[in-house]
Design a protein around this motif. Structure first.
Motif, PDB file in Angstrom:
ATOM      1  N   GLY A 132       0.815  -1.216   0.000  1.00 38.43           N
ATOM      2  CA  GLY A 132       0.000   0.000   0.000  1.00 38.43           C
ATOM      3  C   GLY A 132       0.846   1.262   0.000  1.00 38.43           C
TER       4      GLY A 132
ATOM      5  N   ALA B 149       0.775   3.963  -3.042  1.00 33.63           N
ATOM      6  CA  ALA B 149       0.511   5.381  -2.760  1.00 33.63           C
ATOM      7  C   ALA B 149       1.667   6.254  -3.238  1.00 33.63           C
TER       8      ALA B 149
ATOM      9  N   ALA C  67      -0.746   3.114   3.095  1.00 27.32           N
ATOM     10  CA  ALA C  67      -0.869   4.257   2.187  1.00 27.32           C
ATOM     11  C   ALA C  67      -1.015   5.558   2.962  1.00 27.32           C
TER      12      ALA C  67
END
Length: 92
Positions: A17, A21, A77
């Motif tokens: 994640g 991101a 993220a």
């Protein structure tokens, strides 16, 4: 080992994640290693928060695995974006 599986999934999902991101928000990107480290931290925090609110209940079903993946990925993220924004603010 079985009791640690959700944590391992959350940490790995956090790393993924964080890197996703970083690619999406190029202005906050910390590089692959930085994204991974902040993502791992975020994955652990995301899983912990989900456990606190009752969504990360221990279990072996598909929902427990998907919850671990989602919590880790989203947490990774978010923490990567926060760390990237802080780095950008302090480097100026």
């Amino acid at each position: 080992m079985e009791e640690n599986l959700p944590l391992i999934i959350q940490l790995l999902s956090g790393a993924v994640g964080g890197n996703i991101a970083g690619r999406l928000f190029k202005n906050l990107d910390l590089g692959t290693v930085g994204n991974s480290i902040s993502g791992i931290l975020g994955g652990g925090i995301g899983g912990w928060v989900l456990g606190l609110i009752g969504l990360g209940e221990a279990g072996t079903g598909l929902s427990a695995i998907l919850g671990s993946i989602a919590g880790g990925g989203i947490g990774g993220a978010v923490i990567m974006a926060i760390v990237g924004a802080l780095k950008k603010a302090f480097v100026k």
